[in-house]
Design an enzyme around this catalytic site. Structure first.
Site, PDB file in Angstrom:
ATOM      1  N   HIS A  10      -8.394  18.001  33.155  1.00 49.12           N
ATOM      2  CA  HIS A  10      -9.651  18.233  33.055  1.00 49.12           C
ATOM      3  C   HIS A  10     -10.714  16.965  33.465  1.00 49.12           C
ATOM      4  CE1 HIS A  10      -9.062  21.361  30.106  1.00 49.12           C
ATOM      5  NE2 HIS A  10      -7.944  20.563  29.771  1.00 49.12           N
ATOM      6  N   TYR A  40      -8.554  16.513  24.018  1.00 53.72           N
ATOM      7  CA  TYR A  40      -7.590  16.093  24.910  1.00 53.72           C
ATOM      8  C   TYR A  40      -6.553  15.157  24.115  1.00 53.72           C
ATOM      9  CZ  TYR A  40     -11.685  17.391  27.868  1.00 53.72           C
ATOM     10  OH  TYR A  40     -12.775  18.231  28.281  1.00 53.72           O
ATOM     11  N   HIS A 116      -7.648  22.597  35.251  1.00 59.20           N
ATOM     12  CA  HIS A 116      -8.276  23.725  34.327  1.00 59.20           C
ATOM     13  C   HIS A 116      -8.706  24.882  34.781  1.00 59.20           C
ATOM     14  CE1 HIS A 116     -11.481  24.224  30.531  1.00 59.20           C
ATOM     15  NE2 HIS A 116     -10.329  25.106  30.455  1.00 59.20           N
ATOM     16  N   LYS A 124     -14.651  27.697  35.676  1.00 59.23           N
ATOM     17  CA  LYS A 124     -15.633  26.640  36.084  1.00 59.23           C
ATOM     18  C   LYS A 124     -14.782  25.842  36.831  1.00 59.23           C
ATOM     19  CE  LYS A 124     -14.304  25.122  31.409  1.00 59.23           C
ATOM     20  NZ  LYS A 124     -15.044  24.358  30.065  1.00 59.23           N
ATOM     21  N   CYS A 126     -13.812  22.456  36.763  1.00 60.98           N
ATOM     22  CA  CYS A 126     -13.161  21.456  36.168  1.00 60.98           C
ATOM     23  C   CYS A 126     -11.860  21.527  36.738  1.00 60.98           C
ATOM     24  CB  CYS A 126     -13.094  21.763  34.786  1.00 60.98           C
ATOM     25  SG  CYS A 126     -12.264  20.663  33.787  1.00 60.98           S
TER      26      CYS A 126
HETATM   27 ZN    ZN Z   1     -11.617  21.597  31.431  1.00 55.94          ZN
END
Ligand code: ZN
Length: 148
Positions: A10, A40, A116, A124, A126
């Site tokens: 990420h 995380y 991600h 998204k 990411c």
């Molecule tokens: Zn992410």
């Protein structure tokens, strides 16, 4: 040990010219997840400093539907000065990330490395770069390193 078959990378989705320290991340996630700490397992600040932010034995909060069997790694940044998705990894962050991945792949050799955005249902950018570079890296080294 928890069975881990996935490593998810990420970004913090913060601008590269603004700090987002591990303490800021902690405050953010505690507010978001009800004081359960950082979602995380690892966080890498812009200067390459690596923080273990969650024990690997604990399920993370970073990738919906994928948390049970994954490790989550996040690097500070991922947006340019104008707030657009961009690969803002510093050389120090790149070095820390590959060292961390090498160590994790020793502990979880079967774990796949995905960004991600590569997970199903994620809309998204990411982590703002293509994680194929790491899959290539480990597919090469695993061929050379196979003993049997
Ligand atoms: Zn992410």
């Amino acid at each position: 040990m928890r069975s881990v078959n996935l490593i998810v990378i990420h970004c913090s989705a913060t601008r590269c010219n603004r700090r987002f320290t591990v303490d800021m991340l902690k405050a953010c996630h505690n507010a978001r997840f009800g004081n359960k700490g950082i979602g995380y397992h690892y966080y890498i600040e812009r200067d390459g400093h690596l923080y273990q932010t969650r024990d690997e034995s604990l399920v993370g909060m970073h990738a919906r539907h994928y948390n049970a069997h994954s490790i989550g790694i996040c690097y500070e940044g991922g947006l340019n000065e104008r707030g657009q998705a961009a690969d803002t990894r510093t050389p120090e962050q790149r070095a820390a990330l590959i060292a961390l991945l090498r160590s994790l792949k020793e502990d979880y050799p079967q774990a796949e490395i995905l960004g991600h955005r590569e997970l199903e249902g994620v809309h998204k950018e990411c982590p703002s770069f293509d994680c194929q570079e790491y899959r290539d890296y480990f597919s090469g080294s695993s061929v050379r390193g196979t003993a049997s």
